[in-house]
Write a protein that holds these residues in place. Structure first.
Motif, PDB file in Angstrom:
ATOM      1  N   THR A   8       1.802   1.266   0.712  1.00 50.53           N
ATOM      2  CA  THR A   8       0.715   2.242   1.353  1.00 50.53           C
ATOM      3  C   THR A   8      -0.254   1.948   1.832  1.00 50.53           C
ATOM      4  O   THR A   8      -0.754   2.074   3.030  1.00 50.53           O
ATOM      5  CB  THR A   8       0.635   3.412   0.207  1.00 50.53           C
ATOM      6  OG1 THR A   8       1.504   3.907  -0.314  1.00 50.53           O
ATOM      7  CG2 THR A   8      -0.329   4.417   0.666  1.00 50.53           C
ATOM      8  N   ASP A  43       0.257   9.027  -2.620  1.00 51.96           N
ATOM      9  CA  ASP A  43       0.337   8.331  -1.288  1.00 51.96           C
ATOM     10  C   ASP A  43      -0.102   9.207  -0.077  1.00 51.96           C
ATOM     11  O   ASP A  43      -0.880   8.818   0.761  1.00 51.96           O
ATOM     12  CB  ASP A  43       1.660   7.693  -0.973  1.00 51.96           C
ATOM     13  CG  ASP A  43       1.492   6.274  -2.054  1.00 51.96           C
ATOM     14  OD1 ASP A  43       0.810   5.989  -2.644  1.00 51.96           O
ATOM     15  OD2 ASP A  43       2.946   5.785  -2.101  1.00 51.96           O
ATOM     16  N   GLU A  55       7.933   5.187   4.468  1.00 56.62           N
ATOM     17  CA  GLU A  55       7.516   4.564   3.455  1.00 56.62           C
ATOM     18  C   GLU A  55       8.832   4.775   2.358  1.00 56.62           C
ATOM     19  O   GLU A  55       9.016   5.945   1.567  1.00 56.62           O
ATOM     20  CB  GLU A  55       6.277   4.787   2.784  1.00 56.62           C
ATOM     21  CG  GLU A  55       5.977   3.735   1.337  1.00 56.62           C
ATOM     22  CD  GLU A  55       4.640   3.962   0.690  1.00 56.62           C
ATOM     23  OE1 GLU A  55       3.843   4.635   1.429  1.00 56.62           O
ATOM     24  OE2 GLU A  55       4.530   3.567  -0.419  1.00 56.62           O
TER      25      GLU A  55
HETATM   26 MG   LIG Z   1       3.077   3.757  -1.697  1.00 59.40          MG
END
Ligand SMILES: [Mg+2]
Ligand SMILES: Nc1nc2c(ncn2[C@@H]2O[C@H](COP(=O)(O)OP(=O)(O)OP(=O)(O)O)[C@@H](O)[C@H]2O)c(=O)[nH]1
Length: 199
Positions: free
Chosen positions: A15, A45, A91
Motif C-alpha cells: 500500500t 488500505d 493490490e
Molecule cells: Mg496493503
C-alpha cells in the motif's frame, strides 16, 4: 487496459508503494483506478489510498488468485467499461500467488496487459522464507519487477540479493524504501516494466 498488480507478503509495504506511485501518476496526468483485495472485511488500505478522488473497488472475503478470481475479472471489465484508466492498479492480498493472477488475465487474451511488481520486506525475508517458501518463491519468480523494500531499516546481504535475483529469473530487482523514496519509486518501477506477459 494496462493492469499493474502488486504482490508481496502481508505488511511488506504494497500500500505504501502504491500510494507513492499514485502520487507520481496523478502528477503525470495519468488516469488511475484501483482494485483492493482484502482478506478481511474492513479496509484500512482504502482510507490510505483514497486521496485525489481515485475510484477504488474493494474485493473482500477471499483471495482473487483463487477463491474469488471471477470477481477480479468482472471488476476489471467493469472498470475498463466505465473508467477506462491508463492504469488499473491491483493490490493483491499478501497470500496471493502471482502465477494465479497471470493465468487469470491470460485467459482473457489481449484484453488486458498485465504488469506485475512484487514487494519484499527485506527485514523479514529470511524468516518468512523458512515459513512460507513456496508462496514467496511464486511471488518473486512471477513478477516483472521485484522491489526489495524497507532498506531504511535493513540492508539486504549479498546472499539475500543473490538468492532473490536467482528466484527473479532475470526480472529486474530494485532496492528501495517506500517510506523514504516517495515519488521516485514510480520512476524506478516504470523504467523497468518491460513488455507485458505474453498472452
Ligand atoms: Mg496493503
Ligand atoms: N521502515 C519502513 N517501513 C515501511 C516501509 N514501507 C512500508 N512500511 C511500513 O510497513 C507497514 C506495512 O506497510 P503497508 O504498505 O501497509 O504494507 P502492505 O503490504 O500493504 O500490507 P497488507 O496490505 O496488510 O498486506 C506500515 O506500518 C508501513 O508504514 C519502508 O520502506 N520502511
Amino acid at each position: 487496459m494496462n493492469v499493474l498488480a502488486f504482490a508481496g507478503f502481508l505488511g511488506s509495504g504494497k500500500t505504501t508503494v502504491i500510494k507513492n506511485c499514485i502520487n507520481s501518476m496523478l502528477r503525470q496526468g495519468l488516469k488511475i483506478a484501483i482494485i483492493e483485495n482484502e482478506i478481511g472485511t474492513t479496509s484500512i488500505d482504502d482510507a490510505i489510498l483514497n486521496e485525489g478522488g481515485i475510484e477504488i473497488t474493494t474485493l473482500t472475503n477471499g483471495c482473487v488468485c483463487c477463491s474469488i478470481s471471477g470477481s477480479l475479472i468482472s471488476a476489471a471489465i467493469q472498470i475498463e467499461r466505465e473508467i477506462n484508466p491508463d492504469w488499473l492498479i491491483v493490490e493483491l492480498t499478501g497470500l496471493a500467488y502471482m502465477t494465479g493472477i497471470r493465468d487469470l488475465f491470460a485467459e482473457r487474451g489481449k484484453q488486458f496487459k498485465l504488469y506485475s511488481v512484487t514487494v519484499i520486506d527485506i527485514a523479514r525475508w529470511m524468516k518468512l522464507l523458512k515459513i512460507t517458501r513456496p508462496l514467496l518463491i511464486d511471488q518473486v519468480s512471477g513478477a516483472n519487477v521485484i522491489l526489495i523494500n524497507k532498506t531504511d531499516i535493513t540492508e539486504p546481504t549479498e546472499e539475500e540479493i543473490e538468492e532473490i535475483s536467482r528466484l527473479a529469473g532475470g526480472s529486474p530487482v530494485i532496492r528501495a524504501s517506500a517510506q523514504n523514496d516517495g515519488e521516485r519509486l514510480w520512476d524506478e518501477i516504470s523504467a523497468r516494466l518491460k513488455k507485458p506477459e505474453a498472452m
